[in-house]
Design a protein around this motif. Structure first.
Motif, PDB file in Angstrom:
ATOM      1  N   ARG A  95      28.516  29.964 -43.352  1.00 41.72           N
ATOM      2  CA  ARG A  95      27.812  29.552 -42.276  1.00 41.72           C
ATOM      3  C   ARG A  95      28.488  29.767 -41.114  1.00 41.72           C
ATOM      4  O   ARG A  95      28.365  29.456 -39.858  1.00 41.72           O
ATOM      5  CB  ARG A  95      28.022  27.848 -42.510  1.00 41.72           C
ATOM      6  CG  ARG A  95      27.122  26.973 -43.469  1.00 41.72           C
ATOM      7  CD  ARG A  95      27.318  25.694 -43.200  1.00 41.72           C
ATOM      8  NE  ARG A  95      28.342  25.037 -43.459  1.00 41.72           N
ATOM      9  CZ  ARG A  95      29.209  24.573 -44.609  1.00 41.72           C
ATOM     10  NH1 ARG A  95      28.485  24.757 -45.533  1.00 41.72           N
ATOM     11  NH2 ARG A  95      30.341  24.024 -44.520  1.00 41.72           N
ATOM     12  N   GLY A  96      29.392  30.733 -41.481  1.00 45.59           N
ATOM     13  CA  GLY A  96      30.140  31.399 -40.117  1.00 45.59           C
ATOM     14  C   GLY A  96      31.519  30.571 -39.716  1.00 45.59           C
ATOM     15  O   GLY A  96      31.913  30.661 -38.701  1.00 45.59           O
ATOM     16  N   GLU A  97      31.773  29.501 -40.566  1.00 46.95           N
ATOM     17  CA  GLU A  97      32.931  28.653 -40.348  1.00 46.95           C
ATOM     18  C   GLU A  97      34.433  29.126 -40.922  1.00 46.95           C
ATOM     19  O   GLU A  97      34.032  29.882 -41.580  1.00 46.95           O
ATOM     20  CB  GLU A  97      32.481  27.208 -40.799  1.00 46.95           C
ATOM     21  CG  GLU A  97      31.330  26.494 -40.221  1.00 46.95           C
ATOM     22  CD  GLU A  97      31.005  25.370 -41.361  1.00 46.95           C
ATOM     23  OE1 GLU A  97      29.774  24.999 -41.081  1.00 46.95           O
ATOM     24  OE2 GLU A  97      31.586  24.687 -41.711  1.00 46.95           O
ATOM     25  N   VAL A  98      35.404  28.536 -40.134  1.00 46.96           N
ATOM     26  CA  VAL A  98      36.498  28.786 -40.667  1.00 46.96           C
ATOM     27  C   VAL A  98      37.021  28.057 -41.943  1.00 46.96           C
ATOM     28  O   VAL A  98      36.538  26.832 -41.953  1.00 46.96           O
ATOM     29  CB  VAL A  98      37.971  28.593 -39.624  1.00 46.96           C
ATOM     30  CG1 VAL A  98      39.053  28.666 -40.012  1.00 46.96           C
ATOM     31  CG2 VAL A  98      37.329  29.368 -38.396  1.00 46.96           C
ATOM     32  N   PHE A  99      37.309  28.658 -42.971  1.00 43.04           N
ATOM     33  CA  PHE A  99      37.628  27.909 -44.181  1.00 43.04           C
ATOM     34  C   PHE A  99      39.315  27.518 -44.149  1.00 43.04           C
ATOM     35  O   PHE A  99      40.006  28.669 -44.104  1.00 43.04           O
ATOM     36  CB  PHE A  99      37.310  28.541 -45.414  1.00 43.04           C
ATOM     37  CG  PHE A  99      37.843  27.822 -46.742  1.00 43.04           C
ATOM     38  CD1 PHE A  99      38.684  28.692 -47.516  1.00 43.04           C
ATOM     39  CD2 PHE A  99      37.036  26.819 -47.247  1.00 43.04           C
ATOM     40  CE1 PHE A  99      39.130  28.254 -48.611  1.00 43.04           C
ATOM     41  CE2 PHE A  99      37.709  26.223 -48.360  1.00 43.04           C
ATOM     42  CZ  PHE A  99      38.497  26.915 -49.087  1.00 43.04           C
ATOM     43  N   ASN A 123      31.200  39.026 -40.062  1.00 44.76           N
ATOM     44  CA  ASN A 123      29.863  38.844 -39.687  1.00 44.76           C
ATOM     45  C   ASN A 123      29.173  38.056 -40.750  1.00 44.76           C
ATOM     46  O   ASN A 123      28.877  38.562 -41.772  1.00 44.76           O
ATOM     47  CB  ASN A 123      29.416  40.208 -39.659  1.00 44.76           C
ATOM     48  CG  ASN A 123      27.817  40.132 -39.103  1.00 44.76           C
ATOM     49  OD1 ASN A 123      27.030  38.936 -38.744  1.00 44.76           O
ATOM     50  ND2 ASN A 123      27.045  41.356 -38.815  1.00 44.76           N
ATOM     51  N   PRO A 124      28.698  36.700 -40.621  1.00 49.37           N
ATOM     52  CA  PRO A 124      28.205  36.050 -41.416  1.00 49.37           C
ATOM     53  C   PRO A 124      26.765  36.353 -41.944  1.00 49.37           C
ATOM     54  O   PRO A 124      26.290  35.959 -43.122  1.00 49.37           O
ATOM     55  CB  PRO A 124      27.986  34.797 -40.925  1.00 49.37           C
ATOM     56  CG  PRO A 124      29.114  34.670 -39.939  1.00 49.37           C
ATOM     57  CD  PRO A 124      29.116  35.852 -39.342  1.00 49.37           C
ATOM     58  N   MET A 458      28.322  23.441 -33.643  1.00 49.37           N
ATOM     59  CA  MET A 458      29.242  23.933 -32.726  1.00 49.37           C
ATOM     60  C   MET A 458      29.099  25.517 -33.047  1.00 49.37           C
ATOM     61  O   MET A 458      29.262  26.452 -31.781  1.00 49.37           O
ATOM     62  CB  MET A 458      30.701  23.453 -33.224  1.00 49.37           C
ATOM     63  CG  MET A 458      31.744  24.140 -32.191  1.00 49.37           C
ATOM     64  SD  MET A 458      32.436  25.850 -32.710  1.00 49.37           S
ATOM     65  CE  MET A 458      32.957  25.437 -34.389  1.00 49.37           C
ATOM     66  N   TYR A 459      29.039  25.957 -34.129  1.00 54.37           N
ATOM     67  CA  TYR A 459      28.777  27.324 -34.465  1.00 54.37           C
ATOM     68  C   TYR A 459      27.847  27.882 -34.053  1.00 54.37           C
ATOM     69  O   TYR A 459      27.928  28.994 -33.233  1.00 54.37           O
ATOM     70  CB  TYR A 459      28.807  27.599 -36.102  1.00 54.37           C
ATOM     71  CG  TYR A 459      28.615  28.977 -36.477  1.00 54.37           C
ATOM     72  CD1 TYR A 459      29.390  29.960 -36.274  1.00 54.37           C
ATOM     73  CD2 TYR A 459      27.161  29.293 -36.834  1.00 54.37           C
ATOM     74  CE1 TYR A 459      29.238  31.305 -36.754  1.00 54.37           C
ATOM     75  CE2 TYR A 459      26.886  30.842 -37.341  1.00 54.37           C
ATOM     76  CZ  TYR A 459      28.134  31.727 -37.307  1.00 54.37           C
ATOM     77  OH  TYR A 459      27.873  32.889 -37.478  1.00 54.37           O
ATOM     78  N   HIS A 460      26.607  27.139 -33.920  1.00 55.59           N
ATOM     79  CA  HIS A 460      25.338  27.759 -32.991  1.00 55.59           C
ATOM     80  C   HIS A 460      25.539  27.706 -31.483  1.00 55.59           C
ATOM     81  O   HIS A 460      25.084  28.757 -30.840  1.00 55.59           O
ATOM     82  CB  HIS A 460      24.120  27.019 -33.265  1.00 55.59           C
ATOM     83  CG  HIS A 460      23.729  27.160 -34.734  1.00 55.59           C
ATOM     84  ND1 HIS A 460      22.476  28.169 -35.051  1.00 55.59           N
ATOM     85  CD2 HIS A 460      24.077  26.749 -35.869  1.00 55.59           C
ATOM     86  CE1 HIS A 460      22.167  28.226 -36.193  1.00 55.59           C
ATOM     87  NE2 HIS A 460      22.971  27.316 -36.909  1.00 55.59           N
ATOM     88  N   ALA A 461      26.426  27.029 -31.122  1.00 61.79           N
ATOM     89  CA  ALA A 461      26.783  26.717 -29.503  1.00 61.79           C
ATOM     90  C   ALA A 461      27.500  28.129 -29.412  1.00 61.79           C
ATOM     91  O   ALA A 461      27.351  28.807 -28.252  1.00 61.79           O
ATOM     92  CB  ALA A 461      27.643  25.821 -29.117  1.00 61.79           C
TER      93      ALA A 461
END
Length: 740
Positions: A95-99, A123-124, A458-461
């Motif tokens: 999802r392009g998030e930080v893990f 690059n997700p 937030m990721y989409h923002a």
């Protein structure tokens, strides 16, 4: 290519300047990596591409270059734990998030240590670009936590097994006592909890006298001592020595601690053994010193417990609630919202480009900035709202009673507040947030669901330009669920025989005959329908299932090749695509050779296709793997040539016998002079290097004629045939052979 060849000479200085700028940026990037006090590594296809010096030091290597090309599985205790990390991290990374996680890691010498991991895809949308991971060695911190726990257990043992009675009083009632006091007074475990002293003081008058005597002493912060008669549960009386002290003379609500010792036997001994009175008094003085030490230890234990609670529920840097306390408050807020049908909103906030502050000004300035941001966030929201720091530059706001409009107003205030600069030491800093908003109950009915939804928003923002906010939408959820759905379905696809290979003919342009076919994987799910390889192959690679699927494709294609040879289709060849993960498996050459040996098929009838990006990411390893495959008699072709990271100096070193020209260049060659020039140049280059060429995506007669004029060896595409099932391909082959 023709544009480059015809470029005027005065363009060269500009190119040189651009090259110098790129080199300067690379040096700056390298300096940042080497200056970081945490380990940083770039992973591509589960292999170390590049790391900084701190990362090499953590794992016991002398130089960062020593780690390049090493599989990241080597840094974990076992491959099972490595794969488990991949399964755990993938939903977040995709999802392009930080893990983030804390795990046991393994150094070069085999010793295990605790590490705090933070990872994110570069690059997700294209997992082939790899990921970046940050590691911090927290082994010492873990050991300190263990020592602290041992100390607390030792103090608890002292309290539980002391040979004197100990009780804590608050508001006139016992809040806690040790087993010895219960035994001394004849009560069962827990019976003394929450009772007042009149239960074991013989009379109300005696209790009032004791209070009167002790009050002034205690209020002056002194210890009160007295000999009192106490009454056991069965009514019998015992003589006791009592010592009492307030925990905090300035705050009576903290209560007091009582040390009670049964001196009944001592009193009898004093009556009958006066001659040893001096000796008994000395013993009392010694015991008093011991009891004073015990009281101090117990007081420190209370302070330690309070400190532990604070550390467990609050962020030590900003003093804001941490994830644990946020989860507790969220549970209560969600229950209230559900019972009262009232709204509730969650805002996930991430600071844009905060890393630049740490990298350029240092972590001290970054930490000070986070503290000030936390204060400003707290000043904007209401008293009943919660502002929590999850770690790094991530904050979550819990807004009970806030609907969509209310949450939007808060987000707008946060944006407005971010425009005011922060004064940190002599630096004036301005930093903007990206925010995601989730609403209860439509976006989730539990804490984890709401925070995850807000995080996705937030990721989409950030994708929409940063310094803004977005509400979570069903479309965002659908994308996340689709990826998870495909991963779960893939796990059973092989055993349920949902995969199938289709074969697309490859035609020799000199003779017009079909001399090979490309095997193409197709997946038809009974519920999801036909799923594009472009969608499920990345999921298979990220989840680690691509190796099993890839081996099935090889076995199936070779078995089909064997059947066609037995059915008289001649020495037709089959080309099979390799994924990057397959190509980097050390056992690949042996596995392919074993499949060919078991089927009895000659190696020169199998062609393995790999993209040029896979080959040039790690040229040294790629060359070694190609050499091993070539030694087994297996031929390699480079797929989609011209779309990756072309390097002619490396290409001549590879054991490649064929270049496949990507269809993006073929599509417009009948009317685009640039594409014609590129295709012509690729064919000439291949001829010069002794390689064959295959054009992909040929759909028109004009395209075919141009390729024949340029000396291209093979072509495939809808002009000849779309990919066919095995039986259909056999029928097409025989019909085509008769007509040509």
């Amino acid at each position: 290519m023709s544009t480059l060849l015809n470029a005027p000479s005065h363009a060269l200085p500009l190119e040189s300047a651009e090259s110098n700028a790129v080199q300067r940026l690379l040096r700056e990037h390298q300096t940042l990596l080497e200056s970081a006090d945490v380990g940083i590594v770039f992973i591509r296809q589960r292999v170390v591409v590049r790391c900084n010096r701190r990362y090499a030091e953590i794992f016991g290597y002398l130089h960062p270059q020593d780690m390049e090309g090493i599989s990241s599985a080597n840094f974990h205790p076992t491959r099972t734990e490595f794969r488990e990390l991949g399964r755990t991290a993938y939903p977040t990374l995709s999802r392009g998030e930080v893990f983030k996680t804390e795990r046991l890691m393994r150094r070069k010498n085999g010793r295990l240590f605790w590490g705090a991991l933070t990872g994110r895809l570069i690059n997700p949308d294209d997992t082939r670009e790899g990921s970046i991971w940050i590691i911090d060695d927290i082994d010492e911190q873990k050991r300190s936590q263990s020592l602290l726990g041992n100390a607390l257990r030792e103090k608890q043992l002292l309290f539980d097994h002391a040979a004197i009675g100990i009780a804590f009083f608050r508001k006139g009632k016992i809040t806690r006592c040790n087993p010895h006091l219960e035994q001394m007074l004849g009560y069962d475990p827990g019976e003394l909890q929450n009772i007042d002293p009149t239960s074991f003081i013989p009379s109300t008058q005696a209790w009032e006298q004791l209070q009167h005597k002790s009050q002034s002493v205690l209020l002056n912060g002194l210890r009160f001592e007295a000999e009192v008669a106490l009454q056991r549960k069965d009514g019998s009386v015992l003589e006791c020595e009592m010592r009492c002290k307030l925990l905090d003379a300035s705050d009576l609500s903290q209560g007091s601690v009582w040390i009670i010792e049964d001196i009944t036997d001592r009193k009898l001994a004093q009556q009958h053994l006066a001659q040893v009175q001096n000796q008994l008094e000395q013993q009392v003085r010694e015991r008093t010193l011991e009891l004073s030490s015990t009281v101090a230890d117990l007081h420190r234990e209370v302070q330690d417990q309070e400190r532990i609670y604070w550390l467990a529920h609050y962020d030590p840097l900003t003093g804001l609630p941490n994830r644990t306390l946020l989860a507790q408050r969220s549970a209560g807020a969600i229950q209230t919202a559900t019972e009262n049908s009232t709204p509730l909103a969650v805002i996930f906030l991430d600071l844009d480009h905060f890393k630049h502050v740490n990298d350029s000004l240092g972590h001290k300035v970054g930490d000070a900035l986070l503290v000030e941001i936390g204060k400003r966030l707290r000043s904007i929201v209401r008293e009943r709202d919660t502002v929590a720091r999850l770690g790094g530059d991530e904050f979550v706001l819990l807004l009970p009673g806030a609907n969509a409009q209310g949450a939007a107003r808060v987000a707008a205030k946060l944006q407005e507040a971010s425009q005011r600069p922060y004064q940190i030491e002599h630096h004036e800093l301005t930093i903007a947030p990206s925010m995601g908003i989730a609403l209860h109950p439509q976006d989730g009915t539990e804490f984890d669901a709401l925070t995850q939804a807000a995080d996705v928003a937030m990721y989409h923002a950030k994708l929409d330009g940063r310094n803004t906010y977005r509400f979570f939408t069903p479309e965002m959820r659908a994308k996340s669920l689709r990826a998870l759905q495909l991963e779960n379905a893939l796990r059973r696809a092989l055993e349920r025989k949902q995969f199938q290979l289709h074969y697309q003919p490859q035609v020799c342009l000199r003779t017009g005959s079909i001399r090979s076919a490309e095997a193409l994987l197709r997946w038809h799910h009974p519920e999801l329908g036909s799923i594009s390889p472009a969608e499920f192959i990345p999921v298979a690679e990220d989840s680690g299932q691509i190796l099993q699927i890839g081996e099935w494709v090889l076995k199936t294609a070779v078995e089909q090749l064997k059947q066609w040879n037995q059915q008289g289709l001649g020495n037709i060849k089959v080309a099979v695509n390799l994924s990057a993960i397959q190509f980097h498996q050390p056992q690949l050459p042996e596995m392919v050779s074993r499949i060919l040996t078991e089927s009895g098929i000659s190696p020169d009838l199998l062609e393995l296709e790999l993209t040029e990006g896979v080959a040039v990411q790690d040229p040294r390893t790629a060359t070694a793997t190609m050499d091993r495959l070539n030694s087994h008699g297996i031929r390699l072709s480079m797929d989609d040539f011209g779309t990756g990271y072309s390097s002619l100096s490396q290409l001549k070193r590879f054991q490649i016998y064929k270049l496949k020209i990507d269809q993006s260049f073929i599509r417009d060659i009948d009317h685009d002079s640039n594409d014609r020039a590129i295709v012509s140049a690729i064919i000439r280059m291949a001829q010069a290097l002794g390689m064959q060429t295959t054009a992909e995506g040929v759909e028109t007669q004009a395209q075919l004629e141009f390729l024949q004029q340029q000396g291209c060896d093979e072509a495939q595409g809808y002009h000849f045939s779309r990919p066919l099932q095995a039986g259909d391909f056999e029928h097409f082959f025989r019909s085509y052979a008769q007509s040509h």
